[in-house]
Design a protein around this motif. Sequence first.
Motif, PDB file in Angstrom:
ATOM      1  N   ASP A 119       1.381  27.078  21.368  1.00 28.85           N
ATOM      2  CA  ASP A 119       1.197  26.321  20.135  1.00 28.85           C
ATOM      3  C   ASP A 119       2.409  25.431  19.843  1.00 28.85           C
ATOM      4  O   ASP A 119       3.547  25.887  19.868  1.00 28.85           O
ATOM      5  N   MET A 120       2.120  24.130  19.547  1.00 32.49           N
ATOM      6  CA  MET A 120       3.204  23.207  19.256  1.00 32.49           C
ATOM      7  C   MET A 120       2.943  22.365  18.023  1.00 32.49           C
ATOM      8  O   MET A 120       3.796  22.217  17.168  1.00 32.49           O
ATOM      9  N   TRP A 121       1.751  21.760  17.895  1.00 38.32           N
ATOM     10  CA  TRP A 121       1.419  20.996  16.694  1.00 38.32           C
ATOM     11  C   TRP A 121      -0.040  21.232  16.334  1.00 38.32           C
ATOM     12  O   TRP A 121      -0.822  21.708  17.150  1.00 38.32           O
ATOM     13  N   PRO A 122      -0.438  20.921  15.088  1.00 41.77           N
ATOM     14  CA  PRO A 122      -1.801  21.225  14.625  1.00 41.77           C
ATOM     15  C   PRO A 122      -2.860  20.416  15.368  1.00 41.77           C
ATOM     16  O   PRO A 122      -2.583  19.371  15.960  1.00 41.77           O
ATOM     17  N   GLY A 123      -4.063  20.920  15.285  1.00 39.56           N
ATOM     18  CA  GLY A 123      -5.191  20.198  15.865  1.00 39.56           C
ATOM     19  C   GLY A 123      -5.501  20.650  17.282  1.00 39.56           C
ATOM     20  O   GLY A 123      -4.803  21.493  17.853  1.00 39.56           O
ATOM     21  N   PRO A 124      -6.532  20.067  17.878  1.00 39.59           N
ATOM     22  CA  PRO A 124      -7.004  20.533  19.179  1.00 39.59           C
ATOM     23  C   PRO A 124      -6.160  20.093  20.362  1.00 39.59           C
ATOM     24  O   PRO A 124      -6.418  20.522  21.485  1.00 39.59           O
ATOM     25  N   TYR A 125      -5.150  19.232  20.155  1.00 36.44           N
ATOM     26  CA  TYR A 125      -4.418  18.683  21.291  1.00 36.44           C
ATOM     27  C   TYR A 125      -2.978  19.173  21.354  1.00 36.44           C
ATOM     28  O   TYR A 125      -2.168  18.604  22.084  1.00 36.44           O
ATOM     29  N   GLY A 126      -2.656  20.215  20.566  1.00 36.40           N
ATOM     30  CA  GLY A 126      -1.279  20.696  20.524  1.00 36.40           C
ATOM     31  C   GLY A 126      -1.107  22.088  21.085  1.00 36.40           C
ATOM     32  O   GLY A 126      -0.197  22.822  20.671  1.00 36.40           O
ATOM     33  N   ASN A 127      -1.933  22.462  22.067  1.00 37.04           N
ATOM     34  CA  ASN A 127      -1.912  23.821  22.583  1.00 37.04           C
ATOM     35  C   ASN A 127      -2.596  23.857  23.948  1.00 37.04           C
ATOM     36  O   ASN A 127      -3.290  22.915  24.333  1.00 37.04           O
ATOM     37  N   TRP A 128      -2.374  24.904  24.706  1.00 34.83           N
ATOM     38  CA  TRP A 128      -3.056  25.211  25.945  1.00 34.83           C
ATOM     39  C   TRP A 128      -2.708  24.266  27.100  1.00 34.83           C
ATOM     40  O   TRP A 128      -1.543  23.948  27.285  1.00 34.83           O
ATOM     41  N   GLY A 129      -3.694  23.812  27.875  1.00 31.52           N
ATOM     42  CA  GLY A 129      -3.356  23.186  29.159  1.00 31.52           C
ATOM     43  C   GLY A 129      -4.030  21.869  29.466  1.00 31.52           C
ATOM     44  O   GLY A 129      -4.136  21.494  30.639  1.00 31.52           O
TER      45      GLY A 129
ATOM     46  N   TYR B 249      -2.405  17.240  26.185  1.00 32.82           N
ATOM     47  CA  TYR B 249      -1.329  18.036  25.583  1.00 32.82           C
ATOM     48  C   TYR B 249      -0.065  18.027  26.445  1.00 32.82           C
ATOM     49  O   TYR B 249       1.036  17.810  25.956  1.00 32.82           O
ATOM     50  N   LEU B 250      -0.216  18.294  27.738  1.00 32.56           N
ATOM     51  CA  LEU B 250       0.963  18.392  28.594  1.00 32.56           C
ATOM     52  C   LEU B 250       1.744  17.082  28.619  1.00 32.56           C
ATOM     53  O   LEU B 250       2.977  17.079  28.502  1.00 32.56           O
TER      54      LEU B 250
ATOM     55  N   ASP C 282      14.394  18.043  35.040  1.00 27.88           N
ATOM     56  CA  ASP C 282      14.442  18.440  36.445  1.00 27.88           C
ATOM     57  C   ASP C 282      13.227  19.291  36.806  1.00 27.88           C
ATOM     58  O   ASP C 282      12.765  19.255  37.948  1.00 27.88           O
ATOM     59  N   LEU C 283      12.727  20.027  35.826  1.00 29.14           N
ATOM     60  CA  LEU C 283      11.610  20.944  36.075  1.00 29.14           C
ATOM     61  C   LEU C 283      10.726  21.003  34.846  1.00 29.14           C
ATOM     62  O   LEU C 283      11.219  21.176  33.728  1.00 29.14           O
ATOM     63  N   PHE C 284       9.413  20.853  35.058  1.00 28.25           N
ATOM     64  CA  PHE C 284       8.450  20.972  33.961  1.00 28.25           C
ATOM     65  C   PHE C 284       7.413  22.012  34.332  1.00 28.25           C
ATOM     66  O   PHE C 284       6.827  21.984  35.415  1.00 28.25           O
ATOM     67  N   TYR C 285       7.172  22.935  33.393  1.00 28.34           N
ATOM     68  CA  TYR C 285       6.250  24.051  33.616  1.00 28.34           C
ATOM     69  C   TYR C 285       4.955  23.891  32.828  1.00 28.34           C
ATOM     70  O   TYR C 285       4.973  23.452  31.668  1.00 28.34           O
ATOM     71  N   SER C 286       3.865  24.373  33.417  1.00 25.91           N
ATOM     72  CA  SER C 286       2.728  24.813  32.626  1.00 25.91           C
ATOM     73  C   SER C 286       3.083  26.206  32.125  1.00 25.91           C
ATOM     74  O   SER C 286       3.261  27.137  32.918  1.00 25.91           O
ATOM     75  N   HIS C 287       3.200  26.340  30.792  1.00 22.37           N
ATOM     76  CA  HIS C 287       3.814  27.530  30.204  1.00 22.37           C
ATOM     77  C   HIS C 287       2.885  28.737  30.195  1.00 22.37           C
ATOM     78  O   HIS C 287       3.350  29.880  30.107  1.00 22.37           O
ATOM     79  N   ARG C 288       1.576  28.488  30.237  1.00 23.01           N
ATOM     80  CA  ARG C 288       0.662  29.626  30.318  1.00 23.01           C
ATOM     81  C   ARG C 288      -0.677  29.178  30.886  1.00 23.01           C
ATOM     82  O   ARG C 288      -1.051  28.007  30.837  1.00 23.01           O
ATOM     83  N   TYR C 289      -1.395  30.156  31.407  1.00 25.82           N
ATOM     84  CA  TYR C 289      -2.724  29.928  31.976  1.00 25.82           C
ATOM     85  C   TYR C 289      -3.714  29.647  30.859  1.00 25.82           C
ATOM     86  O   TYR C 289      -3.761  30.353  29.856  1.00 25.82           O
ATOM     87  N   ASP C 290      -4.503  28.603  31.045  1.00 27.12           N
ATOM     88  CA  ASP C 290      -5.551  28.223  30.088  1.00 27.12           C
ATOM     89  C   ASP C 290      -6.899  28.531  30.724  1.00 27.12           C
ATOM     90  O   ASP C 290      -7.322  27.846  31.657  1.00 27.12           O
ATOM     91  N   PRO C 291      -7.608  29.559  30.241  1.00 24.32           N
ATOM     92  CA  PRO C 291      -8.879  29.941  30.868  1.00 24.32           C
ATOM     93  C   PRO C 291     -10.014  28.973  30.589  1.00 24.32           C
ATOM     94  O   PRO C 291     -11.070  29.066  31.220  1.00 24.32           O
TER      95      PRO C 291
ATOM     96  N   THR D  13      -9.605  25.263  30.119  1.00 22.60           N
ATOM     97  CA  THR D  13      -9.410  23.958  30.757  1.00 22.60           C
ATOM     98  C   THR D  13      -9.503  24.118  32.270  1.00 22.60           C
ATOM     99  O   THR D  13      -8.925  25.051  32.837  1.00 22.60           O
ATOM    100  N   PRO D  14     -10.233  23.231  32.963  1.00 25.33           N
ATOM    101  CA  PRO D  14     -10.275  23.316  34.423  1.00 25.33           C
ATOM    102  C   PRO D  14      -8.861  23.291  35.004  1.00 25.33           C
ATOM    103  O   PRO D  14      -8.028  22.477  34.601  1.00 25.33           O
ATOM    104  N   LEU D  15      -8.606  24.180  35.956  1.00 26.58           N
ATOM    105  CA  LEU D  15      -7.277  24.232  36.549  1.00 26.58           C
ATOM    106  C   LEU D  15      -6.894  22.900  37.181  1.00 26.58           C
ATOM    107  O   LEU D  15      -5.728  22.504  37.160  1.00 26.58           O
ATOM    108  N   GLU D  16      -7.891  22.203  37.745  1.00 28.25           N
ATOM    109  CA  GLU D  16      -7.600  20.918  38.376  1.00 28.25           C
ATOM    110  C   GLU D  16      -7.007  19.929  37.379  1.00 28.25           C
ATOM    111  O   GLU D  16      -6.145  19.120  37.731  1.00 28.25           O
ATOM    112  N   GLU D  17      -7.448  19.978  36.125  1.00 24.24           N
ATOM    113  CA  GLU D  17      -6.928  19.055  35.117  1.00 24.24           C
ATOM    114  C   GLU D  17      -5.466  19.356  34.805  1.00 24.24           C
ATOM    115  O   GLU D  17      -4.627  18.441  34.769  1.00 24.24           O
TER     116      GLU D  17
END
Length: 323
Positions: free
Chosen positions: A104-114, A118-119, A136-145, A147-151
Motif C-alpha cells: 500500500d502506497m496511495w489511495p485508489g486502485p493504482y497505489g498497491n499490488w503489482g 503502479y510499479l 541500482d536495484l528495483f524490486y517487486s515487493h510482493r506477489y500479486d495473485p 495481476t498476471p505475472l507477465e504484466e
Amino acid sequence: MKELYFAGKDRYDNGMEYERCGRSGVLLPKVSLGFWHNFGSVDPYERSREITHYAFDHGITHFDLANNYGPVYGSAEETMGRLMDEDFRPYRDELFISSKAGYDMWPGPYGNWGSRKYLMASLDQSLKRMKIDYVDLFYSHRYDPETPLEETLQALVDIVRQGKALYVGISNWPLEPLKFGYDYLKAHDVPLLIYQGRLNMLDRKPQEEGILDFCAEKGVGFIAFSPLAQGLLTDRYLSGIPADSRMAKGKFLREEMLTPELLAKLRHYNEVAQSRGETLAEMALAWILHQKAVTSVLIGASSTAQLEKNLKCVTASPFDEAL
C-alpha cells in the motif's frame, strides 16, 4: 552551518567483506543498511544522518528502501534524498541504492499490488523523493495473485530498458511464481539479480520452502530482512518486556508472542552466544551469513553504537546448532 561530510578514507579497509550476488558482477557488503525503521519523518534527521555516515565509513555501500518506508509513507526516501543533496552525491557511484513497490502506497486502485501502472508510477515518485536519476536495484515487493505475472515482470524489464533501474529483484514471492519470474526475466535479457526474504533463526521459511536452494542453483543472490526477528534475537527480551520496546507498544511484535517456550529458546541461544564470546544478535546475524545462497543481511539501526555491535557478525565464525 552544517559540517561537510567527507567519507572515511579507509572505508574499504575497515573490516567489511563483500560477496558476489549470485552469478552477477555485483558485489554487496555482507551487511546492508535497511531504511524500514528509523529513517522516516517521525525520526530525528541528524540521527539518520549519523547512522548513514557511520555505515558508509565502515564499508556499507548498499542502502535498501521501499516506497512506503517511513512513517509517513515515502518519508524514508525523502530522507535519502536529503542525504544525497547534503552528503552522498559525490559518492553516488559508490552506492548501491534499492527501492521497491508492491504494498500500500496511495489511495485508489493504482497505489498497491503489482500492476504495470503502479510499479512504474511508484518508481518515478521514488526517484523524485530520493533525488536520483536511477536506482541500482528495483524490486517487486510482493506477489500479486490477481495481476498476471507477465504484466508485473514486463514492467520490471521495461524499467531496466528505460534506464530507471540497473537491476531487478523479487521480494516475498512464493517459490513457483519465483521460478516463473526467473525464467521470464532471463528470456527477456534482464536476469533476476536477487531475492529478498525474511530469514532468521526463528523464521526459516525460505529454507523450508526451497527458495534458498533455488537461488543457489540458479545463481540468484539472496538478501535477508528481519534477521533479528524484530529484536527478539537480541538481549532485549531475555528478562521480560521493556516498557519502551516494540513489543510493549504492540508495534510489529505482540506480547503474546513471547511464550515460555520461545523465551526458553532465546535464553538457550543467548547462552550459546556467550560461550562463543558473542552477543545473541551477533551470532544470529552470523548464522544467516553462513546459509546457502545468502549474499547479504539487511539490518536496521537506531544508533551508531548498535550498528557497530552488529557489524561484528562479518567476521564471526559459523554457528553450528548441532553443537
